[in-house]
Design an enzyme around this catalytic site. Sequence first.
Site, PDB file in Angstrom:
ATOM      1  N   PHE A   1      -8.550  41.185 -70.370  1.00 28.13           N
ATOM      2  CA  PHE A   1      -7.160  40.954 -69.959  1.00 28.13           C
ATOM      3  C   PHE A   1      -6.873  39.445 -69.846  1.00 28.13           C
ATOM      4  O   PHE A   1      -6.073  38.887 -70.624  1.00 28.13           O
ATOM      5  CB  PHE A   1      -6.929  41.700 -68.645  1.00 28.13           C
ATOM      6  CG  PHE A   1      -5.712  41.299 -67.870  1.00 28.13           C
ATOM      7  CD1 PHE A   1      -4.466  41.242 -68.477  1.00 28.13           C
ATOM      8  CD2 PHE A   1      -5.806  40.997 -66.511  1.00 28.13           C
ATOM      9  CE1 PHE A   1      -3.336  40.867 -67.751  1.00 28.13           C
ATOM     10  CE2 PHE A   1      -4.693  40.634 -65.785  1.00 28.13           C
ATOM     11  CZ  PHE A   1      -3.458  40.563 -66.400  1.00 28.13           C
TER      12      PHE A   1
ATOM     13  N   GLY B   1     -25.807  27.037 -69.403  1.00 28.52           N
ATOM     14  CA  GLY B   1     -26.756  26.427 -70.341  1.00 28.52           C
ATOM     15  C   GLY B   1     -26.032  25.928 -71.579  1.00 28.52           C
ATOM     16  O   GLY B   1     -26.308  24.838 -72.091  1.00 28.52           O
TER      17      GLY B   1
ATOM     18  N   TYR C   1     -20.037  42.924 -57.130  1.00 29.93           N
ATOM     19  CA  TYR C   1     -19.056  42.010 -57.728  1.00 29.93           C
ATOM     20  C   TYR C   1     -18.956  40.738 -56.873  1.00 29.93           C
ATOM     21  O   TYR C   1     -19.099  39.619 -57.370  1.00 29.93           O
ATOM     22  CB  TYR C   1     -17.709  42.719 -57.815  1.00 29.93           C
ATOM     23  CG  TYR C   1     -16.612  41.906 -58.450  1.00 29.93           C
ATOM     24  CD1 TYR C   1     -16.668  41.540 -59.791  1.00 29.93           C
ATOM     25  CD2 TYR C   1     -15.494  41.515 -57.711  1.00 29.93           C
ATOM     26  CE1 TYR C   1     -15.649  40.805 -60.382  1.00 29.93           C
ATOM     27  CE2 TYR C   1     -14.463  40.788 -58.283  1.00 29.93           C
ATOM     28  CZ  TYR C   1     -14.546  40.436 -59.622  1.00 29.93           C
ATOM     29  OH  TYR C   1     -13.529  39.710 -60.194  1.00 29.93           O
TER      30      TYR C   1
ATOM     31  N   LYS D   1     -20.313  36.962 -57.904  1.00 27.89           N
ATOM     32  CA  LYS D   1     -19.428  35.792 -58.028  1.00 27.89           C
ATOM     33  C   LYS D   1     -19.864  34.676 -57.083  1.00 27.89           C
ATOM     34  O   LYS D   1     -19.773  33.489 -57.422  1.00 27.89           O
ATOM     35  CB  LYS D   1     -17.983  36.199 -57.720  1.00 27.89           C
ATOM     36  CG  LYS D   1     -17.363  37.086 -58.791  1.00 27.89           C
ATOM     37  CD  LYS D   1     -17.134  36.343 -60.087  1.00 27.89           C
ATOM     38  CE  LYS D   1     -16.513  37.237 -61.134  1.00 27.89           C
ATOM     39  NZ  LYS D   1     -16.273  36.573 -62.405  1.00 27.89           N
TER      40      LYS D   1
ATOM     41  N   GLU E   1     -27.822  19.071 -62.594  1.00 26.95           N
ATOM     42  CA  GLU E   1     -28.013  19.088 -64.046  1.00 26.95           C
ATOM     43  C   GLU E   1     -26.928  18.281 -64.764  1.00 26.95           C
ATOM     44  O   GLU E   1     -26.857  18.284 -65.990  1.00 26.95           O
ATOM     45  CB  GLU E   1     -27.985  20.538 -64.580  1.00 26.95           C
ATOM     46  CG  GLU E   1     -29.006  21.469 -63.938  1.00 26.95           C
ATOM     47  CD  GLU E   1     -30.440  21.191 -64.395  1.00 26.95           C
ATOM     48  OE1 GLU E   1     -30.624  20.641 -65.497  1.00 26.95           O
ATOM     49  OE2 GLU E   1     -31.367  21.525 -63.631  1.00 26.95           O
TER      50      GLU E   1
HETATM   51  P1  NAD Z   1     -11.476  42.417 -68.001  1.00 23.34           P
HETATM   52  O1  NAD Z   1     -12.431  43.507 -67.651  1.00 23.34           O
HETATM   53  O2  NAD Z   1     -10.206  42.778 -68.671  1.00 23.34           O
HETATM   54  O3  NAD Z   1     -12.180  41.316 -68.899  1.00 23.34           O
HETATM   55  C1  NAD Z   1     -13.542  41.002 -68.801  1.00 23.34           C
HETATM   56  C2  NAD Z   1     -14.070  40.794 -70.217  1.00 23.34           C
HETATM   57  O4  NAD Z   1     -15.459  40.425 -70.130  1.00 23.34           O
HETATM   58  C3  NAD Z   1     -14.003  42.077 -71.050  1.00 23.34           C
HETATM   59  O5  NAD Z   1     -13.458  41.797 -72.321  1.00 23.34           O
HETATM   60  C4  NAD Z   1     -15.459  42.518 -71.158  1.00 23.34           C
HETATM   61  O6  NAD Z   1     -15.711  43.263 -72.332  1.00 23.34           O
HETATM   62  C5  NAD Z   1     -16.168  41.172 -71.110  1.00 23.34           C
HETATM   63  N1  NAD Z   1     -17.557  41.274 -70.657  1.00 23.34           N
HETATM   64  C6  NAD Z   1     -18.043  41.917 -69.576  1.00 23.34           C
HETATM   65  N2  NAD Z   1     -19.372  41.797 -69.511  1.00 23.34           N
HETATM   66  C7  NAD Z   1     -19.736  41.040 -70.574  1.00 23.34           C
HETATM   67  C8  NAD Z   1     -20.980  40.559 -71.070  1.00 23.34           C
HETATM   68  N3  NAD Z   1     -22.138  40.850 -70.449  1.00 23.34           N
HETATM   69  N4  NAD Z   1     -20.992  39.802 -72.196  1.00 23.34           N
HETATM   70  C9  NAD Z   1     -19.824  39.508 -72.842  1.00 23.34           C
HETATM   71  N5  NAD Z   1     -18.628  39.939 -72.428  1.00 23.34           N
HETATM   72  C10 NAD Z   1     -18.583  40.694 -71.307  1.00 23.34           C
HETATM   73  O7  NAD Z   1     -11.201  41.635 -66.649  1.00 23.34           O
HETATM   74  P2  NAD Z   1     -10.159  40.469 -66.346  1.00 23.34           P
HETATM   75  O8  NAD Z   1      -9.198  40.987 -65.355  1.00 23.34           O
HETATM   76  O9  NAD Z   1      -9.674  39.883 -67.597  1.00 23.34           O
HETATM   77  O10 NAD Z   1     -11.098  39.425 -65.606  1.00 23.34           O
HETATM   78  C11 NAD Z   1     -11.649  38.323 -66.312  1.00 23.34           C
HETATM   79  C12 NAD Z   1     -12.401  37.424 -65.348  1.00 23.34           C
HETATM   80  O11 NAD Z   1     -11.513  36.965 -64.324  1.00 23.34           O
HETATM   81  C13 NAD Z   1     -13.567  38.104 -64.652  1.00 23.34           C
HETATM   82  O12 NAD Z   1     -14.630  37.191 -64.546  1.00 23.34           O
HETATM   83  C14 NAD Z   1     -13.010  38.437 -63.299  1.00 23.34           C
HETATM   84  O13 NAD Z   1     -14.015  38.481 -62.327  1.00 23.34           O
HETATM   85  C15 NAD Z   1     -12.051  37.280 -63.053  1.00 23.34           C
HETATM   86  N6  NAD Z   1     -10.969  37.656 -62.127  1.00 23.34           N
HETATM   87  C16 NAD Z   1      -9.938  38.445 -62.529  1.00 23.34           C
HETATM   88  C17 NAD Z   1      -8.933  38.780 -61.621  1.00 23.34           C
HETATM   89  C18 NAD Z   1      -7.747  39.613 -62.007  1.00 23.34           C
HETATM   90  O14 NAD Z   1      -6.873  39.862 -61.160  1.00 23.34           O
HETATM   91  N7  NAD Z   1      -7.623  40.065 -63.227  1.00 23.34           N
HETATM   92  C19 NAD Z   1      -9.006  38.323 -60.293  1.00 23.34           C
HETATM   93  C20 NAD Z   1     -10.102  37.556 -59.931  1.00 23.34           C
HETATM   94  C21 NAD Z   1     -11.069  37.194 -60.850  1.00 23.34           C
END
Ligand code: NAD
Length: 332
Positions: free
Chosen positions: A25, A116, A159, A163, A177
């Site tokens: 997203f 990295g 989760y 984080k 680093e």
């Molecule tokens: P999402 O689930 O739509 O997107 C996460 C993406 O990461 C997906 O495309 C998934 O396929 C990919 N992914 C997961 N594990 C993976 C891996 N091991 N290797 C490669 N790709 C991987 O979620 P989002 O809402 O787009 O969130 C994106 C980031 O923003 C996340 O790190 C989330 O913790 C952070 N975040 C989002 C929100 C929110 O409100 N949407 C709030 C706080 C933090």
Amino acid sequence: MPHVHAPGATPRRPRRVVVTGGAGFLGSHLCTALVGHRVEVVALDDFSTGTPANVAHLLDDPCFRLVRCDVTDFVHVPGPVDLVLHFASPASPADYLRIPVQTLKVGSLGTWHALGLAKDKGARFVLASTSEVYGDPQVHPQPEHYWGHVNPIGPRGVYDEGKRFGEALATAYREHEGVDTGIVRIFNTYGPRMRPHDGRAIPTFIRQALRGEPLTVAGDGSQTRSVCFVDDLVAGILAFAATTHPGPVNLGNPDEMTVRRIAEDVVRATGSSSVIETVELPVDDPRMRRPDTTLAERLLGWRPRVTWREGLARTVEWCRQDLAASADGEGA
Ligand code: NAD
């Protein structure tokens, strides 16, 4: 690059950016904005919670490359990179409760591999952290210096603690680093391309309303959330990425609403006749959430611009089309 930037500082324009989780997203919106500014983007994604469909509109653009890659295994990108936006991680409770170990691995190993890469390339690194590091907060609104109130062995711990570990790791890479790391703590964000079944309140309510089903509000619905439209969030992230600030910096919309009010507004915005029902409150569900965005305003001159009314209307419109397209697909 976006129109907002650190007052008094020269924003740096990246030339080649790696976005982990680029088919998710938020990642897909970041890729779209960067490619729109003619910045070269390599998106890495294992498609566990995201889909190539989210970036289908970019696939023919010479500035864009999508690579299938699980960042917990390794991260290898040939050529120069000057910014790594590390967004790979499940984000919806429904997802991370389904794949808890993978969530901890992406928060730890995935972040380590992405750091990295940044170290190898001499790139700026931005970690997508979360308001969940504050847990069920005892300070309201939440400023960046609040350490949080997290249950490490509760179901959400995978989760939240993943984080928190990522923040510690990014900080260690900065201090020991020599990597230019930065941390953004993202509060609930909504908008087009959220999956209707991803379990988060807004897409769930919209899907239920569009189908004429009851909207399922957890508990009595008096718990609060502050929700930010995705375009605002993306502008904030790119403005922060263009600095050398370590963060953490909160990014979110400080307008706080009860979950019941969100459900009522969804019913109105969809023109639905759905009723609102209550269901059991999930374990460790935060009672209230509101970012203190003073730092983001001072550092980046950033504040959300899109009103809840407008953002909701745009999201409803997208969900309407998405549901119609998937219904067509089912019928085909
Ligand atoms: P999402 O689930 O739509 O997107 C996460 C993406 O990461 C997906 O495309 C998934 O396929 C990919 N992914 C997961 N594990 C993976 C891996 N091991 N290797 C490669 N790709 C991987 O979620 P989002 O809402 O787009 O969130 C994106 C980031 O923003 C996340 O790190 C989330 O913790 C952070 N975040 C989002 C929100 C929110 O409100 N949407 C709030 C706080 C933090």
